[in-house]
Write a protein that holds these residues in place. Structure first.
Motif, PDB file in Angstrom:
ATOM      1  N   GLY A  18      -9.949  74.093 -30.105  1.00 24.15           N
ATOM      2  CA  GLY A  18     -10.679  73.950 -31.359  1.00 24.15           C
ATOM      3  C   GLY A  18     -10.503  72.619 -32.057  1.00 24.15           C
ATOM      4  N   ASN A  19      -9.783  71.672 -31.463  1.00 29.03           N
ATOM      5  CA  ASN A  19      -9.571  70.366 -32.095  1.00 29.03           C
ATOM      6  C   ASN A  19     -10.632  69.389 -31.591  1.00 29.03           C
ATOM      7  N   TYR A  20     -11.881  69.572 -32.057  1.00 32.22           N
ATOM      8  CA  TYR A  20     -12.980  68.722 -31.608  1.00 32.22           C
ATOM      9  C   TYR A  20     -12.842  67.305 -32.148  1.00 32.22           C
ATOM     10  N   LYS A  21     -12.441  67.176 -33.412  1.00 32.87           N
ATOM     11  CA  LYS A  21     -12.313  65.846 -34.021  1.00 32.87           C
ATOM     12  C   LYS A  21     -11.254  65.022 -33.303  1.00 32.87           C
ATOM     13  N   GLY A  22     -10.099  65.624 -33.013  1.00 32.25           N
ATOM     14  CA  GLY A  22      -9.057  64.898 -32.303  1.00 32.25           C
ATOM     15  C   GLY A  22      -9.490  64.499 -30.904  1.00 32.25           C
ATOM     16  N   TYR A  23     -10.233  65.380 -30.235  1.00 29.37           N
ATOM     17  CA  TYR A  23     -10.701  65.099 -28.880  1.00 29.37           C
ATOM     18  C   TYR A  23     -11.636  63.898 -28.856  1.00 29.37           C
ATOM     19  N   TYR A  24     -12.652  63.895 -29.726  1.00 32.98           N
ATOM     20  CA  TYR A  24     -13.627  62.793 -29.713  1.00 32.98           C
ATOM     21  C   TYR A  24     -13.045  61.514 -30.298  1.00 32.98           C
ATOM     22  N   SER A  25     -12.085  61.621 -31.211  1.00 27.08           N
ATOM     23  CA  SER A  25     -11.435  60.410 -31.741  1.00 27.08           C
ATOM     24  C   SER A  25     -10.690  59.683 -30.628  1.00 27.08           C
ATOM     25  N   GLU A  26      -9.945  60.430 -29.818  1.00 25.47           N
ATOM     26  CA  GLU A  26      -9.202  59.797 -28.738  1.00 25.47           C
ATOM     27  C   GLU A  26     -10.131  59.337 -27.618  1.00 25.47           C
ATOM     28  N   LEU A  27     -11.180  60.117 -27.337  1.00 28.35           N
ATOM     29  CA  LEU A  27     -12.118  59.735 -26.277  1.00 28.35           C
ATOM     30  C   LEU A  27     -12.810  58.422 -26.606  1.00 28.35           C
ATOM     31  N   THR A  28     -13.310  58.270 -27.828  1.00 25.83           N
ATOM     32  CA  THR A  28     -13.996  57.030 -28.216  1.00 25.83           C
ATOM     33  C   THR A  28     -13.014  55.866 -28.353  1.00 25.83           C
TER      34      THR A  28
ATOM     35  N   GLN B 204     -27.479  42.927 -16.356  1.00 22.24           N
ATOM     36  CA  GLN B 204     -27.544  44.206 -15.659  1.00 22.24           C
ATOM     37  C   GLN B 204     -26.374  44.370 -14.703  1.00 22.24           C
ATOM     38  N   GLU B 205     -25.878  43.254 -14.118  1.00 24.62           N
ATOM     39  CA  GLU B 205     -24.739  43.338 -13.200  1.00 24.62           C
ATOM     40  C   GLU B 205     -23.461  43.680 -13.952  1.00 24.62           C
ATOM     41  N   GLU B 206     -23.314  43.083 -15.149  1.00 25.15           N
ATOM     42  CA  GLU B 206     -22.103  43.339 -15.921  1.00 25.15           C
ATOM     43  C   GLU B 206     -22.109  44.741 -16.533  1.00 25.15           C
ATOM     44  N   LEU B 207     -23.267  45.203 -17.003  1.00 27.40           N
ATOM     45  CA  LEU B 207     -23.365  46.510 -17.640  1.00 27.40           C
ATOM     46  C   LEU B 207     -24.680  47.161 -17.240  1.00 27.40           C
ATOM     47  N   PRO B 208     -24.646  48.074 -16.266  1.00 29.90           N
ATOM     48  CA  PRO B 208     -25.876  48.760 -15.860  1.00 29.90           C
ATOM     49  C   PRO B 208     -26.502  49.506 -17.041  1.00 29.90           C
ATOM     50  N   LYS B 209     -27.831  49.656 -16.981  1.00 24.82           N
ATOM     51  CA  LYS B 209     -28.564  50.270 -18.084  1.00 24.82           C
ATOM     52  C   LYS B 209     -28.117  51.706 -18.328  1.00 24.82           C
ATOM     53  N   LYS B 210     -27.949  52.493 -17.255  1.00 29.12           N
ATOM     54  CA  LYS B 210     -27.533  53.887 -17.422  1.00 29.12           C
ATOM     55  C   LYS B 210     -26.145  53.984 -18.061  1.00 29.12           C
ATOM     56  N   ALA B 211     -25.217  53.098 -17.655  1.00 25.56           N
ATOM     57  CA  ALA B 211     -23.875  53.110 -18.239  1.00 25.56           C
ATOM     58  C   ALA B 211     -23.936  52.817 -19.727  1.00 25.56           C
ATOM     59  N   ALA B 212     -24.828  51.851 -20.138  1.00 21.43           N
ATOM     60  CA  ALA B 212     -24.972  51.538 -21.556  1.00 21.43           C
ATOM     61  C   ALA B 212     -25.514  52.729 -22.323  1.00 21.43           C
ATOM     62  N   MET B 213     -26.485  53.465 -21.745  1.00 19.35           N
ATOM     63  CA  MET B 213     -27.048  54.638 -22.407  1.00 19.35           C
ATOM     64  C   MET B 213     -25.995  55.741 -22.544  1.00 19.35           C
ATOM     65  N   ASP B 214     -25.182  55.965 -21.500  1.00 18.42           N
ATOM     66  CA  ASP B 214     -24.126  56.979 -21.580  1.00 18.42           C
ATOM     67  C   ASP B 214     -23.097  56.627 -22.648  1.00 18.42           C
ATOM     68  N   LEU B 215     -22.744  55.335 -22.735  1.00 17.01           N
ATOM     69  CA  LEU B 215     -21.790  54.902 -23.751  1.00 17.01           C
ATOM     70  C   LEU B 215     -22.331  55.170 -25.145  1.00 17.01           C
ATOM     71  N   GLY B 216     -23.619  54.823 -25.376  1.00 15.19           N
ATOM     72  CA  GLY B 216     -24.215  55.056 -26.695  1.00 15.19           C
ATOM     73  C   GLY B 216     -24.223  56.525 -27.054  1.00 15.19           C
ATOM     74  N   ALA B 217     -24.514  57.400 -26.072  1.00 10.72           N
ATOM     75  CA  ALA B 217     -24.535  58.840 -26.356  1.00 10.72           C
ATOM     76  C   ALA B 217     -23.143  59.351 -26.723  1.00 10.72           C
ATOM     77  N   ILE B 218     -22.113  58.869 -26.018  1.00 13.26           N
ATOM     78  CA  ILE B 218     -20.743  59.315 -26.323  1.00 13.26           C
ATOM     79  C   ILE B 218     -20.329  58.866 -27.720  1.00 13.26           C
ATOM     80  N   LEU B 219     -20.638  57.614 -28.073  1.00 14.22           N
ATOM     81  CA  LEU B 219     -20.246  57.101 -29.395  1.00 14.22           C
ATOM     82  C   LEU B 219     -20.942  57.852 -30.515  1.00 14.22           C
ATOM     83  N   ARG B 220     -22.244  58.165 -30.348  1.00 12.76           N
ATOM     84  CA  ARG B 220     -22.982  58.871 -31.399  1.00 12.76           C
ATOM     85  C   ARG B 220     -22.504  60.323 -31.517  1.00 12.76           C
ATOM     86  N   ASN B 221     -22.233  60.979 -30.398  1.00 13.64           N
ATOM     87  CA  ASN B 221     -21.679  62.331 -30.462  1.00 13.64           C
ATOM     88  C   ASN B 221     -20.319  62.333 -31.162  1.00 13.64           C
TER      89      ASN B 221
END
Length: 334
Positions: free
Chosen positions: A229-239, A271-288
């Motif tokens: 049930g510690n969602y805030k702690g989980y996402y704080s450490e993940l980000t 694109q070589e340094e940061l693939p487009k899909k990886a950038a989209m996944d990162l943005g989704a994790i940060l916003r969540n």
């Protein structure tokens, strides 16, 4: 007939004497040995009781009733009661106390007492005589002391003897020899590996950012924060793990940036340094993470697992690849 009568009379007399012995209370006596001591000496205080086998006499715990202005005594050791002898129905007991006095003068120890119990009666019995102890001061012979006083002797300088330090020197030389041998062996082994002695004291190189991030993600997964049930702690450490990785991998101050600022800073990467899909996944994790931390959003279990998987593969896809030398590189053609 006469013989039977005689035996009956003897039995009655013995019975009467037994009743008389039981009716008489025990006899109490006490002694002090010696009765004169010097300050700090010990003496023995003894209480003796003569009683019938059917009677009960209890020796007391020693307590000295000190008079005003009188010296006191101290109990050193209390011995267990012992049996001195037995005569018919009479039993002779003794209790001893080893004591000590540190003040001079006359000490009144009083009359010794014991506790007596017979049938339904309990009484205190006292010895006839009152005991006293004389504590004499220590005599000082001033003349002898004066005759024994001497000046301090001058300091003597003893000659040096090599035998006094030869053992220490031999052990010291042996220790130096062992240190020299160990030093030589270590240097030879380092030279064989192409290293120097100073390399032993160099700090270990820092771990690559992706290694640090992967280890932190695995530790976070094992702690099962959101499962409890510690969602805030989980996402704080993940980000925070991803922000630290971005700082080490791309050199941006992600720990001090908002999620939008991080995404904007990463747009300039190729694109070589940061693939487009990886950038989209990162943005989704940060916003969540922002929704959970600031809007108290509680994601479903599937989303929590997906965000962890996205973070793990983001690090794997964007980590800096180590250069592997190709075959023949560094070989000089003859």
């Amino acid at each position: 007939m006469k013989r039977l009568l005689s035996l009956t009379i003897i039995a009655l007399v013995a019975f009467a004497m037994g009743l008389r012995a039981q009716s008489q209370p025990p006899r109490v006596s006490a002694t002090v040995e010696p009765d004169t001591i010097r300050i700090g000496d010990c003496f023995t205080y003894s209480i003796e009781v003569a009683r019938d086998l059917a009677q009960v006499a209890e020796f007391p715990k020693f307590r000295h009733e000190k008079r005003e202005g009188e010296a006191d005594v101290e109990l050193v050791e209390e011995f267990p009661a012992d049996t001195l002898k037995r005569e018919g129905r009479m039993l002779y007991l003794r209790k001893r106390y080893r004591m000590q006095a540190f003040d001079e003068g006359l000490i009144h120890l009083g009359r010794a007492m014991v506790l007596y119990a017979d049938k339904n009666m309990v009484d205190t019995l006292y010895a006839e005589d009152s005991l006293r102890l004389v504590v004499a001061p220590i005599e000082i012979d001033s003349a002898a002391m004066a005759a024994g006083v001497r000046d301090l002797k001058p300091q003597r300088n003893l000659s040096f003897k090599f035998g006094e330090v030869s053992g220490y020197l031999l052990w010291g030389l042996l220790a130096l020899l062992l240190i020299a041998v160990a030093f030589y062996l270590i240097r030879r082994e380092l030279a064989r590996r192409g290293k120097k002695l100073g390399d032993l004291f160099k700090p270990a190189p820092p771990l690559p950012p992706h290694v640090v991030a992967i280890r932190a993600l695995e530790e976070l997964h094992h702690r099962k924060l959101w499962q409890h049930g510690n969602y805030k702690g989980y996402y704080s450490e993940l980000t925070d793990i991803l922000r630290t990785y971005l700082d080490g991998r791309y050199g941006i101050g992600a720990m001090e940036m908002t999620s939008d600022e991080i995404i904007e800073a990463l747009r300039s990467l190729s694109q070589e340094e940061l693939p487009k899909k990886a950038a989209m996944d990162l943005g989704a994790i940060l916003r969540n993470g922002d929704l959970v931390k600031f809007a108290k959003f509680e994601p479903e279990a599937e989303q929590n697992e997906n965000d962890y998987t996205k973070a793990y593969y983001f690090v794997e896809e964007t980590k800096l690849q180590e250069e592997v030398p190709s075959e023949g590189e560094g070989v000089v053609n003859g």
